[in-house]
Design a protein around this motif. Sequence first.
Motif, PDB file in Angstrom:
ATOM      1  N   GLU A 168      42.579  37.820  38.266  1.00  0.00           N
ATOM      2  CA  GLU A 168      43.479  37.684  36.728  1.00  0.00           C
ATOM      3  C   GLU A 168      42.432  38.898  35.982  1.00  0.00           C
ATOM      4  OE1 GLU A 168      44.701  34.740  34.580  1.00  0.00           O
ATOM      5  OE2 GLU A 168      45.195  33.400  36.289  1.00  0.00           O
ATOM      6  N   LYS A 169      41.279  38.778  35.960  1.00  0.00           N
ATOM      7  CA  LYS A 169      40.680  39.786  34.746  1.00  0.00           C
ATOM      8  C   LYS A 169      41.092  41.523  35.199  1.00  0.00           C
ATOM      9  CE  LYS A 169      36.302  40.789  32.475  1.00  0.00           C
ATOM     10  NZ  LYS A 169      35.261  40.040  33.080  1.00  0.00           N
ATOM     11  N   ALA A 170      40.542  41.725  36.878  1.00  0.00           N
ATOM     12  CA  ALA A 170      40.887  43.271  37.045  1.00  0.00           C
ATOM     13  C   ALA A 170      42.377  43.341  37.169  1.00  0.00           C
ATOM     14  CB  ALA A 170      40.668  42.995  38.622  1.00  0.00           C
ATOM     15  N   ILE A 171      43.152  41.990  37.303  1.00  0.00           N
ATOM     16  CA  ILE A 171      44.819  43.050  37.499  1.00  0.00           C
ATOM     17  C   ILE A 171      44.798  42.919  35.827  1.00  0.00           C
ATOM     18  CG2 ILE A 171      47.137  41.893  37.131  1.00  0.00           C
ATOM     19  CD1 ILE A 171      46.580  39.838  39.426  1.00  0.00           C
ATOM     20  N   LYS A 172      44.787  42.884  34.721  1.00  0.00           N
ATOM     21  CA  LYS A 172      45.326  42.657  32.919  1.00  0.00           C
ATOM     22  C   LYS A 172      44.406  43.975  32.832  1.00  0.00           C
ATOM     23  CE  LYS A 172      46.202  37.876  32.668  1.00  0.00           C
ATOM     24  NZ  LYS A 172      46.490  36.676  32.338  1.00  0.00           N
TER      25      LYS A 172
END
Length: 110
Positions: free
Chosen positions: A19-23
């Motif tokens: 999620e961190k890498a996506i956002k």
Amino acid sequence: MISLNVYLTPKNGHEDALEKAIKEVWLAAMIKQPGFVSATLNTPFSDDDLEALEASKPSYMYDMVSYWATEEERVAWVARDIHQEVWPQVTDQVSDVSYTLFDCNTTWSM
């Protein structure tokens, strides 16, 4: 307009990192690209809720949908050095990734 739907299943224990890498990485770079319109990160309802609604359970955990003015502009984004830098930070966190494209011939409020 077109949509790119990317279906992502995180490696076990990598949900937060994905999620961190996506956002914070992938989307943060994507929104600065010519032709980018908008994006959404979709997650399914719980298994119990889906079952109660008689809805299908998706085979993935995340559906990242990005909208682009044209397919040519989306392809240009993928070819840029910044994409080559940020995309591996997403794929390092996944056990499975697939995608498809759609023509968005009719839209409302976009």
